[in-house]
Write a protein that holds these residues in place. Structure first.
Motif, PDB file in Angstrom:
ATOM      1  N   ILE A 152      26.820  23.405   9.177  1.00 24.66           N
ATOM      2  CA  ILE A 152      25.657  24.299   8.965  1.00 24.66           C
ATOM      3  C   ILE A 152      25.191  24.615  10.631  1.00 24.66           C
ATOM      4  O   ILE A 152      24.185  25.370  10.858  1.00 24.66           O
ATOM      5  N   VAL A 153      25.883  24.617  11.671  1.00 20.37           N
ATOM      6  CA  VAL A 153      25.960  25.100  12.994  1.00 20.37           C
ATOM      7  C   VAL A 153      26.685  25.314  13.456  1.00 20.37           C
ATOM      8  O   VAL A 153      27.438  24.480  13.756  1.00 20.37           O
ATOM      9  N   GLN A 154      27.317  26.471  14.764  1.00 21.38           N
ATOM     10  CA  GLN A 154      28.013  26.427  14.662  1.00 21.38           C
ATOM     11  C   GLN A 154      27.413  26.232  17.185  1.00 21.38           C
ATOM     12  O   GLN A 154      26.356  26.530  17.444  1.00 21.38           O
ATOM     13  N   VAL A 155      28.541  25.648  17.621  1.00 22.81           N
ATOM     14  CA  VAL A 155      27.558  25.125  18.868  1.00 22.81           C
ATOM     15  C   VAL A 155      29.005  25.509  20.470  1.00 22.81           C
ATOM     16  O   VAL A 155      30.106  25.593  20.125  1.00 22.81           O
ATOM     17  N   PRO A 156      28.578  26.493  20.867  1.00 24.71           N
ATOM     18  CA  PRO A 156      29.321  27.208  22.152  1.00 24.71           C
ATOM     19  C   PRO A 156      29.772  25.890  22.538  1.00 24.71           C
ATOM     20  O   PRO A 156      28.699  25.226  23.643  1.00 24.71           O
ATOM     21  N   ASP A 157      30.950  25.996  23.043  1.00 24.82           N
ATOM     22  CA  ASP A 157      31.505  24.544  24.258  1.00 24.82           C
ATOM     23  C   ASP A 157      32.540  25.529  24.351  1.00 24.82           C
ATOM     24  O   ASP A 157      33.776  25.479  24.328  1.00 24.82           O
ATOM     25  N   ALA A 158      32.867  25.533  25.674  1.00 24.20           N
ATOM     26  CA  ALA A 158      34.517  25.915  26.599  1.00 24.20           C
ATOM     27  C   ALA A 158      34.807  24.557  26.591  1.00 24.20           C
ATOM     28  O   ALA A 158      36.106  24.731  27.347  1.00 24.20           O
ATOM     29  N   ASP A 159      34.666  23.634  27.038  1.00 15.04           N
ATOM     30  CA  ASP A 159      35.071  22.315  27.277  1.00 15.04           C
ATOM     31  C   ASP A 159      36.286  21.946  25.879  1.00 15.04           C
ATOM     32  O   ASP A 159      36.781  20.647  25.996  1.00 15.04           O
ATOM     33  N   ARG A 160      36.311  22.338  24.663  1.00 20.43           N
ATOM     34  CA  ARG A 160      36.967  22.336  23.176  1.00 20.43           C
ATOM     35  C   ARG A 160      37.252  23.630  22.794  1.00 20.43           C
ATOM     36  O   ARG A 160      36.682  24.315  23.326  1.00 20.43           O
ATOM     37  N   GLU A 161      38.435  22.731  22.335  1.00 25.70           N
ATOM     38  CA  GLU A 161      38.679  24.264  21.123  1.00 25.70           C
ATOM     39  C   GLU A 161      38.396  24.570  20.316  1.00 25.70           C
ATOM     40  O   GLU A 161      37.324  23.638  19.652  1.00 25.70           O
ATOM     41  N   PRO A 162      38.090  25.700  20.020  1.00 24.03           N
ATOM     42  CA  PRO A 162      37.376  26.138  18.975  1.00 24.03           C
ATOM     43  C   PRO A 162      37.653  25.803  17.529  1.00 24.03           C
ATOM     44  O   PRO A 162      39.273  24.519  17.107  1.00 24.03           O
ATOM     45  N   ASN A 163      36.516  25.635  16.825  1.00 20.99           N
ATOM     46  CA  ASN A 163      36.413  24.877  15.287  1.00 20.99           C
ATOM     47  C   ASN A 163      36.786  23.739  15.167  1.00 20.99           C
ATOM     48  O   ASN A 163      36.973  23.190  14.995  1.00 20.99           O
ATOM     49  N   GLN A 164      36.333  22.706  16.027  1.00 23.57           N
ATOM     50  CA  GLN A 164      36.167  21.714  16.484  1.00 23.57           C
ATOM     51  C   GLN A 164      34.896  21.393  16.507  1.00 23.57           C
ATOM     52  O   GLN A 164      34.125  21.701  16.697  1.00 23.57           O
ATOM     53  N   VAL A 165      35.120  19.924  15.616  1.00 26.50           N
ATOM     54  CA  VAL A 165      33.629  19.008  15.042  1.00 26.50           C
ATOM     55  C   VAL A 165      33.340  18.577  16.096  1.00 26.50           C
ATOM     56  O   VAL A 165      33.871  17.667  16.540  1.00 26.50           O
ATOM     57  N   VAL A 166      31.384  18.685  16.572  1.00 30.61           N
ATOM     58  CA  VAL A 166      30.882  18.915  17.727  1.00 30.61           C
ATOM     59  C   VAL A 166      30.286  17.154  16.820  1.00 30.61           C
ATOM     60  O   VAL A 166      30.018  16.242  18.257  1.00 30.61           O
ATOM     61  N   GLN A 167      29.320  17.360  16.239  1.00 36.90           N
ATOM     62  CA  GLN A 167      28.308  15.958  16.085  1.00 36.90           C
ATOM     63  C   GLN A 167      28.717  15.622  14.247  1.00 36.90           C
ATOM     64  O   GLN A 167      29.117  17.137  13.321  1.00 36.90           O
ATOM     65  N   GLN A 168      27.940  15.199  13.195  1.00 38.03           N
ATOM     66  CA  GLN A 168      29.088  15.101  12.172  1.00 38.03           C
ATOM     67  C   GLN A 168      26.436  14.453  12.232  1.00 38.03           C
ATOM     68  O   GLN A 168      26.683  13.091  12.111  1.00 38.03           O
ATOM     69  N   PHE A 169      26.462  15.143  10.719  1.00 41.02           N
ATOM     70  CA  PHE A 169      24.768  15.409  10.848  1.00 41.02           C
ATOM     71  C   PHE A 169      24.573  13.927   9.495  1.00 41.02           C
ATOM     72  O   PHE A 169      23.538  13.906   9.644  1.00 41.02           O
ATOM     73  N   GLN A 170      25.231  14.550   8.149  1.00 39.49           N
ATOM     74  CA  GLN A 170      25.950  13.689   7.167  1.00 39.49           C
ATOM     75  C   GLN A 170      27.187  13.178   7.177  1.00 39.49           C
ATOM     76  O   GLN A 170      27.876  14.600   7.057  1.00 39.49           O
ATOM     77  N   PRO A 171      27.391  12.198   6.855  1.00 42.57           N
ATOM     78  CA  PRO A 171      28.950  12.025   6.524  1.00 42.57           C
ATOM     79  C   PRO A 171      28.929  12.382   4.904  1.00 42.57           C
ATOM     80  O   PRO A 171      28.683  12.735   3.960  1.00 42.57           O
ATOM     81  N   GLY A 172      30.627  12.909   4.778  1.00 45.86           N
ATOM     82  CA  GLY A 172      30.642  12.989   3.516  1.00 45.86           C
ATOM     83  C   GLY A 172      31.557  12.083   2.788  1.00 45.86           C
ATOM     84  O   GLY A 172      31.956  11.243   3.464  1.00 45.86           O
ATOM     85  N   TYR A 173      31.325  12.140   1.226  1.00 51.57           N
ATOM     86  CA  TYR A 173      32.393  10.947   0.186  1.00 51.57           C
ATOM     87  C   TYR A 173      33.179  11.124  -0.170  1.00 51.57           C
ATOM     88  O   TYR A 173      33.211  12.602  -0.981  1.00 51.57           O
ATOM     89  N   VAL A 174      34.352  10.929  -0.778  1.00 46.37           N
ATOM     90  CA  VAL A 174      35.289  11.354  -1.305  1.00 46.37           C
ATOM     91  C   VAL A 174      35.861  10.430  -2.324  1.00 46.37           C
ATOM     92  O   VAL A 174      35.466   8.261  -2.370  1.00 46.37           O
ATOM     93  N   LEU A 175      36.203   9.899  -4.061  1.00 49.45           N
ATOM     94  CA  LEU A 175      35.818   9.545  -5.010  1.00 49.45           C
ATOM     95  C   LEU A 175      37.564   9.613  -5.773  1.00 49.45           C
ATOM     96  O   LEU A 175      37.825  10.543  -6.125  1.00 49.45           O
ATOM     97  N   HIS A 176      38.162   9.163  -5.129  1.00 49.87           N
ATOM     98  CA  HIS A 176      39.808   8.882  -5.232  1.00 49.87           C
ATOM     99  C   HIS A 176      40.303  10.259  -5.064  1.00 49.87           C
ATOM    100  O   HIS A 176      40.475  10.956  -5.837  1.00 49.87           O
ATOM    101  N   GLN A 177      40.101  10.615  -4.598  1.00 51.00           N
ATOM    102  CA  GLN A 177      40.399  12.186  -4.063  1.00 51.00           C
ATOM    103  C   GLN A 177      39.886  12.886  -4.657  1.00 51.00           C
ATOM    104  O   GLN A 177      40.037  14.302  -4.127  1.00 51.00           O
ATOM    105  N   ARG A 178      39.158  12.923  -5.000  1.00 52.21           N
ATOM    106  CA  ARG A 178      37.645  13.773  -5.247  1.00 52.21           C
ATOM    107  C   ARG A 178      36.472  14.185  -4.480  1.00 52.21           C
ATOM    108  O   ARG A 178      35.924  12.890  -4.252  1.00 52.21           O
ATOM    109  N   LEU A 179      36.362  15.101  -4.310  1.00 50.46           N
ATOM    110  CA  LEU A 179      34.593  15.411  -2.916  1.00 50.46           C
ATOM    111  C   LEU A 179      34.010  15.390  -3.535  1.00 50.46           C
ATOM    112  O   LEU A 179      33.557  15.669  -4.432  1.00 50.46           O
TER     113      LEU A 179
END
Length: 200
Positions: A152-179
């Motif tokens: 939901i947002v991109q964060v410029p960060d020189a200390d991280r590799e691109p496309n790494q999750v910086v912060q989780q605002f809301q967890p996801g959930y999976v039901l028997h391998q179904r998102l």
């Protein structure tokens, strides 16, 4: 004249009963053995081909029946496995509210008993979900996975590799391998990368 010359030559012939043809005539109507064998071979080949067609059709119908049984069994299994899907979706906001209450109470520096009580409720709710095959999608510090994460947002960060999750605002959930829902996260980008399409 000699006595033998008085005999009628016709009398020496064997008389044939009226209405019956001589035996020689019957022999002319009999089928040639070679032709009879050839005809029987053709009839046998035709019957064999017909039997093979019936056998092939039987095999196809049996295979279709087995596939139908497997499909019905799979659909029945999925129906049982995901029967509580909507109920679990409805429970997710409750989990979110409990998490927010815990965070709010902890940031205030007081109300520790309330925090512990809410935390127990939250943990119990997660245990219930886990018993029904629900697991959380943890994202912070991991590589961004579009199959289970929603950026939901991109964060410029020189200390991280691109496309790494910086912060989780809301967890996801999976039901028997179904998102059920993806985790909402912020994703790192290089500081010199310009984001397109966000500025109007």
């Amino acid at each position: 004249m000699p006595a033998g010359r008085d005999r009628d030559p016709a009398r020496g012939r064997a008389e044939t009963p009226e209405g019956e043809a001589p035996a020689a005539a019957d022999q002319g109507t009999e089928e040639n053995p070679a032709r009879a064998i050839e005809r029987l071979d053709r009839e046998l080949a035709a019957k064999s081909a017909e039997a093979q067609q019936h056998y092939d059709r039987l095999l196809r119908e049996r295979a279709e029946l087995e596939n139908f049984k497997k499909r019905v069994q799979r659909e029945r299994s999925e129906a049982v496995q995901f029967a509580a899907e909507q109920l679990i979706r409805d429970l997710l906001p409750l989990i979110d509210n409990l998490e927010r209450a815990i965070e709010h109470a902890e940031s205030g520096g007081n109300g520790q008993p309330l925090v512990e009580g809410v935390r127990l409720v939250w943990k119990s709710a997660l245990d219930v979900l886990e018993r029904h095959g629900v697991s959380r999608v943890e994202a912070t510090g991991r590589d961004f996975d579009p199959s289970v994460h929603e950026a939901i947002v991109q964060v410029p960060d020189a200390d991280r590799e691109p496309n790494q999750v910086v912060q989780q605002f809301q967890p996801g959930y999976v039901l028997h391998q179904r998102l059920l829902r993806p985790a909402k996260v912020s994703v790192s980008v290089r500081p010199n990368v310009e984001k397109g399409g966000d500025d109007d």
